[in-house]
Scaffold this motif. Structure first.
Motif, PDB file in Angstrom:
ATOM      1  N   ALA A 158       0.608  -1.208  -0.035  1.00 20.14           N
ATOM      2  CA  ALA A 158      -0.003  -0.080  -0.120  1.00 20.14           C
ATOM      3  C   ALA A 158       0.925   1.228  -0.235  1.00 20.14           C
ATOM      4  O   ALA A 158       0.351   2.635  -0.412  1.00 20.14           O
ATOM      5  CB  ALA A 158      -1.091   0.045   1.191  1.00 20.14           C
ATOM      6  N   SER A 159       1.990   1.246   0.766  1.00 19.35           N
ATOM      7  CA  SER A 159       2.956   2.304   0.517  1.00 19.35           C
ATOM      8  C   SER A 159       3.020   2.899  -0.962  1.00 19.35           C
ATOM      9  O   SER A 159       3.344   4.104  -1.253  1.00 19.35           O
ATOM     10  CB  SER A 159       4.257   2.016   1.390  1.00 19.35           C
ATOM     11  OG  SER A 159       5.066   0.884   0.366  1.00 19.35           O
ATOM     12  N   ARG A 160       3.071   1.899  -2.048  1.00 23.32           N
ATOM     13  CA  ARG A 160       3.357   2.417  -3.177  1.00 23.32           C
ATOM     14  C   ARG A 160       2.220   2.905  -4.064  1.00 23.32           C
ATOM     15  O   ARG A 160       2.168   3.693  -4.884  1.00 23.32           O
ATOM     16  CB  ARG A 160       3.840   1.208  -4.049  1.00 23.32           C
ATOM     17  CG  ARG A 160       5.163   0.388  -3.438  1.00 23.32           C
ATOM     18  CD  ARG A 160       5.712  -0.609  -4.279  1.00 23.32           C
ATOM     19  NE  ARG A 160       4.727  -1.578  -4.728  1.00 23.32           N
ATOM     20  CZ  ARG A 160       4.868  -3.058  -4.436  1.00 23.32           C
ATOM     21  NH1 ARG A 160       6.186  -3.261  -3.868  1.00 23.32           N
ATOM     22  NH2 ARG A 160       3.961  -3.977  -4.786  1.00 23.32           N
ATOM     23  N   SER A 161       0.984   2.542  -3.577  1.00 20.65           N
ATOM     24  CA  SER A 161      -0.385   3.150  -4.291  1.00 20.65           C
ATOM     25  C   SER A 161      -0.670   4.461  -3.670  1.00 20.65           C
ATOM     26  O   SER A 161      -1.676   5.136  -4.149  1.00 20.65           O
ATOM     27  CB  SER A 161      -1.507   2.009  -3.718  1.00 20.65           C
ATOM     28  OG  SER A 161      -1.581   0.913  -4.528  1.00 20.65           O
ATOM     29  N   VAL A 162      -0.121   5.010  -2.790  1.00 19.37           N
ATOM     30  CA  VAL A 162      -0.114   6.409  -2.507  1.00 19.37           C
ATOM     31  C   VAL A 162       0.337   7.182  -3.759  1.00 19.37           C
ATOM     32  O   VAL A 162      -0.142   8.453  -3.904  1.00 19.37           O
ATOM     33  CB  VAL A 162       0.665   6.952  -1.222  1.00 19.37           C
ATOM     34  CG1 VAL A 162       0.867   8.341  -1.035  1.00 19.37           C
ATOM     35  CG2 VAL A 162       0.256   6.110   0.042  1.00 19.37           C
ATOM     36  N   PHE A 163       1.221   6.742  -4.638  1.00 15.18           N
ATOM     37  CA  PHE A 163       1.732   7.382  -5.792  1.00 15.18           C
ATOM     38  C   PHE A 163       1.092   6.886  -7.091  1.00 15.18           C
ATOM     39  O   PHE A 163       1.075   5.686  -7.120  1.00 15.18           O
ATOM     40  CB  PHE A 163       3.083   7.440  -5.545  1.00 15.18           C
ATOM     41  CG  PHE A 163       3.695   8.030  -4.414  1.00 15.18           C
ATOM     42  CD1 PHE A 163       3.805   9.536  -4.344  1.00 15.18           C
ATOM     43  CD2 PHE A 163       4.164   7.423  -3.414  1.00 15.18           C
ATOM     44  CE1 PHE A 163       4.408   9.997  -3.153  1.00 15.18           C
ATOM     45  CE2 PHE A 163       4.752   7.894  -2.278  1.00 15.18           C
ATOM     46  CZ  PHE A 163       4.835   9.262  -1.973  1.00 15.18           C
ATOM     47  N   GLY A 164       0.914   7.817  -8.008  1.00 17.90           N
ATOM     48  CA  GLY A 164       0.716   7.421  -9.297  1.00 17.90           C
ATOM     49  C   GLY A 164       1.889   6.932 -10.015  1.00 17.90           C
ATOM     50  O   GLY A 164       2.973   7.038  -9.737  1.00 17.90           O
ATOM     51  N   GLY A 165       1.760   6.317 -11.366  1.00 13.18           N
ATOM     52  CA  GLY A 165       2.639   5.936 -12.143  1.00 13.18           C
ATOM     53  C   GLY A 165       3.660   4.870 -11.541  1.00 13.18           C
ATOM     54  O   GLY A 165       3.008   3.986 -10.947  1.00 13.18           O
ATOM     55  N   PHE A 166       4.766   5.095 -11.695  1.00 11.93           N
ATOM     56  CA  PHE A 166       5.818   4.075 -11.033  1.00 11.93           C
ATOM     57  C   PHE A 166       6.474   4.615  -9.752  1.00 11.93           C
ATOM     58  O   PHE A 166       6.464   5.943  -9.560  1.00 11.93           O
ATOM     59  CB  PHE A 166       6.931   4.017 -11.878  1.00 11.93           C
ATOM     60  CG  PHE A 166       6.479   3.296 -13.469  1.00 11.93           C
ATOM     61  CD1 PHE A 166       6.426   1.892 -13.668  1.00 11.93           C
ATOM     62  CD2 PHE A 166       6.141   4.194 -14.603  1.00 11.93           C
ATOM     63  CE1 PHE A 166       6.265   1.319 -14.665  1.00 11.93           C
ATOM     64  CE2 PHE A 166       5.696   3.437 -15.694  1.00 11.93           C
ATOM     65  CZ  PHE A 166       5.831   2.096 -15.765  1.00 11.93           C
ATOM     66  N   ALA A 167       6.427   3.715  -8.912  1.00 13.16           N
ATOM     67  CA  ALA A 167       6.926   4.095  -7.366  1.00 13.16           C
ATOM     68  C   ALA A 167       7.879   2.917  -6.926  1.00 13.16           C
ATOM     69  O   ALA A 167       7.648   1.935  -7.157  1.00 13.16           O
ATOM     70  CB  ALA A 167       5.783   4.213  -6.560  1.00 13.16           C
ATOM     71  N   ILE A 168       9.030   3.597  -6.299  1.00 11.54           N
ATOM     72  CA  ILE A 168       9.860   2.658  -5.514  1.00 11.54           C
ATOM     73  C   ILE A 168       9.465   2.652  -3.981  1.00 11.54           C
ATOM     74  O   ILE A 168       9.348   3.813  -3.457  1.00 11.54           O
ATOM     75  CB  ILE A 168      11.261   3.144  -5.902  1.00 11.54           C
ATOM     76  CG1 ILE A 168      12.457   1.977  -5.252  1.00 11.54           C
ATOM     77  CG2 ILE A 168      11.612   4.369  -5.556  1.00 11.54           C
ATOM     78  CD1 ILE A 168      13.601   2.419  -5.606  1.00 11.54           C
ATOM     79  N   TRP A 169       9.487   1.411  -3.508  1.00  8.11           N
ATOM     80  CA  TRP A 169       9.397   1.603  -2.078  1.00  8.11           C
ATOM     81  C   TRP A 169      10.882   1.239  -1.629  1.00  8.11           C
ATOM     82  O   TRP A 169      11.179   0.174  -1.580  1.00  8.11           O
ATOM     83  CB  TRP A 169       8.124   0.626  -1.697  1.00  8.11           C
ATOM     84  CG  TRP A 169       8.157   0.149  -0.006  1.00  8.11           C
ATOM     85  CD1 TRP A 169       8.651   0.965   0.709  1.00  8.11           C
ATOM     86  CD2 TRP A 169       7.650  -0.972   0.380  1.00  8.11           C
ATOM     87  NE1 TRP A 169       8.532   0.299   2.045  1.00  8.11           N
ATOM     88  CE2 TRP A 169       7.849  -0.885   1.511  1.00  8.11           C
ATOM     89  CE3 TRP A 169       7.127  -2.194   0.001  1.00  8.11           C
ATOM     90  CZ2 TRP A 169       7.334  -1.734   2.733  1.00  8.11           C
ATOM     91  CZ3 TRP A 169       6.660  -3.228   0.838  1.00  8.11           C
ATOM     92  CH2 TRP A 169       6.778  -2.799   2.174  1.00  8.11           C
ATOM     93  N   HIS A 170      11.318   1.979  -0.687  1.00  4.00           N
ATOM     94  CA  HIS A 170      12.562   1.806  -0.088  1.00  4.00           C
ATOM     95  C   HIS A 170      12.773   0.872   1.307  1.00  4.00           C
ATOM     96  O   HIS A 170      11.598   1.243   2.029  1.00  4.00           O
ATOM     97  CB  HIS A 170      13.251   3.261   0.281  1.00  4.00           C
ATOM     98  CG  HIS A 170      13.365   4.026  -0.833  1.00  4.00           C
ATOM     99  ND1 HIS A 170      14.440   4.063  -1.913  1.00  4.00           N
ATOM    100  CD2 HIS A 170      12.656   5.465  -1.190  1.00  4.00           C
ATOM    101  CE1 HIS A 170      14.270   4.923  -2.652  1.00  4.00           C
ATOM    102  NE2 HIS A 170      13.326   5.877  -2.229  1.00  4.00           N
ATOM    103  N   ALA A 171      13.368   0.204   1.242  1.00  2.00           N
ATOM    104  CA  ALA A 171      13.346  -0.844   2.255  1.00  2.00           C
ATOM    105  C   ALA A 171      13.649  -0.130   3.524  1.00  2.00           C
ATOM    106  O   ALA A 171      13.053  -0.446   4.787  1.00  2.00           O
ATOM    107  CB  ALA A 171      14.225  -1.962   2.403  1.00  2.00           C
ATOM    108  N   GLY A 172      14.652   0.778   3.604  1.00  2.00           N
ATOM    109  CA  GLY A 172      14.973   1.664   4.593  1.00  2.00           C
ATOM    110  C   GLY A 172      16.028   0.893   5.183  1.00  2.00           C
ATOM    111  O   GLY A 172      16.692   0.215   4.867  1.00  2.00           O
ATOM    112  N   ARG A 173      16.609   1.810   6.244  1.00  2.00           N
ATOM    113  CA  ARG A 173      17.958   1.734   6.841  1.00  2.00           C
ATOM    114  C   ARG A 173      17.795   1.395   8.264  1.00  2.00           C
ATOM    115  O   ARG A 173      16.792   1.535   9.117  1.00  2.00           O
ATOM    116  CB  ARG A 173      18.750   2.917   7.179  1.00  2.00           C
ATOM    117  CG  ARG A 173      19.035   3.509   5.740  1.00  2.00           C
ATOM    118  CD  ARG A 173      19.993   4.923   6.007  1.00  2.00           C
ATOM    119  NE  ARG A 173      19.070   5.772   6.907  1.00  2.00           N
ATOM    120  CZ  ARG A 173      18.445   6.759   6.133  1.00  2.00           C
ATOM    121  NH1 ARG A 173      18.273   6.917   5.103  1.00  2.00           N
ATOM    122  NH2 ARG A 173      17.686   7.597   7.429  1.00  2.00           N
TER     123      ARG A 173
END
Ligand code: 2P0
Length: 350
Positions: A158-173
């Protein structure tokens, strides 16, 4: 802040006041998959992932605070939610209440236009819409990045569906504190070159899956000897995908997406016990995709936690691809999707 971001901030009620908000969000299909968590509670993934948000199958969710209520009331397509679905929505609302410092329960009404739990990303659109609607109803005033982090806690994709088009979800540090890890794991839009892509979606089975993706991921990470190698190769796939996307190179995107998805399914087939989402109809559709390529049509397949197949192709070829897929799997329903918009609030004044 661009226009897309502004639309997620339409009319938030003043902080601390009871409110109501309605949001719409679309599913996304990962071209580089999210498969495996390193932290279950915070929903932190092992790997980065990259997706295309669709322009079909929206979820619309209304959240209304109900100051007199003792419990949240959750309705899914007009039917009271029960079991795991209800539990996950209530747990998400608890998180929102904690952030808002408000105790009020809510009435949540969700309409899904996509089969729920069939590997068609209903939890991505569902929790993105819920994050935007609940964030506004509880007056959180979040920007798109913070909404993406919040949506992640409901369902990773769902983190990616906040954005349109192509989105990258960063795993984080992981720098030692949970807060750092939480803050550093969010999605953001990825620039794409000249490209007119479509995803042809073959729904060979719209029934709910036998094993939830959450359980399947857990089992894969815990028991599959192929998980580590796939996660390592996914890093290279991501780099390749970003380059291909930048160049607008659909063939390279498709080749990478297909191998990344097949590798993900290999990890689950090697889990103990195995998780197998692919069905005979899935393989028949995969064969039709190979035939299309042999006939010179760039078409590449990806599959998620279910038997359904999504075929990446040029928009101009989408009708031909859809016909080939339909012919290969009679009885399936076939849909053509393009890149869609990010999650946004709808104006409740109509
Ligand atoms: C994805 N999938 O990247 C991958 C590929 C399925 C296969 O994200 O446990 O429903 O709620 O974080 O987001 C499905 O997983 O899992 C998914 P949770 P989610 O799209």
């Amino acid at each position: 802040m661009n226009a897309e971001h502004r639309t997620t901030l339409v009319r938030p009620p003043a902080r601390g006041t009871a409110g109501s908000a309605t949001a719409v969000a679309y599913p996304n299909i990962a071209l580089i998959k999210y498969w495996g968590k390193r932290d279950e509670r915070l929903v932190l993934p092992v790997t980065d992932s990259l997706s295309m948000t669709l322009d079909i199958f929206p979820t619309t969710t209304r959240v209304r605070l109900d100051p007199g209520a003792e419990h949240d009331e959750v309705t899914l397509n007009g039917v009271p939610a029960t079991g795991e679905a209800q539990r996950r929505v209530v747990a998400f609302l608890e998180l929102v209440r904690e952030q808002a410092g408000l105790p009020q329960r809510a009435v949540v009404d969700t309409g899904n236009t996509v089969p729920t739990g069939a590997g068609l990303a209903s939890s991505a659109s569902g929790f993105a819409a819920l994050a935007v609607a609940a964030g506004a109803a509880y007056g959180l005033g979040l920007d798109a990045t913070a909404l993406s982090r919040l949506a992640r806690r409901g369902s990773g994709s769902a983190s990616r569906s906040v954005f349109g088009g192509f989105a990258i979800w960063h795993a984080g540090r992981d720098t030692g504190t949970a807060t750092d890890a939480d803050l550093s794991s969010y999605a953001e839009p990825v620039p794409a070159g000249e490209l007119d892509p479509a995803l042809v979606i073959a729904v060979v089975d719209a029934g709910p899956k036998a094993v939830s993706s959450r359980e399947a991921m857990r089992r894969t990470v815990d028991t599959s000897p192929l998980y580590g190698p796939w996660a390592a190769s996914s890093k290279e796939d991501l780099l390749g995908m970003r380059g291909a996307l930048r160049r607008g190179d659909l063939d390279a995107m498709g080749e990478i997406a297909e191998r990344n998805a097949l590798g993900m399914h290999a990890t689950m087939l090697a889990a103990r016990p195995a998780v197998r989402y692919l069905s005979p109809a899935t393989l028949t559709v995969l064969d039709s995709v190979l035939r299309l390529r042999r006939d010179g049509v760039p078409a590449y397949a990806t599959m998620d936690a279910g038997p359904n197949v999504k075929v990446l192709c040029h928009r101009a070829d989408a009708d031909r691809v859809a016909a080939a897929v339909r012919g290969a799997a009679p009885g399936s329903s076939v849909h053509i999707a393009g890149p869609g918009q990010g999650a946004r609030l709808l104006d409740e004044r109509g």
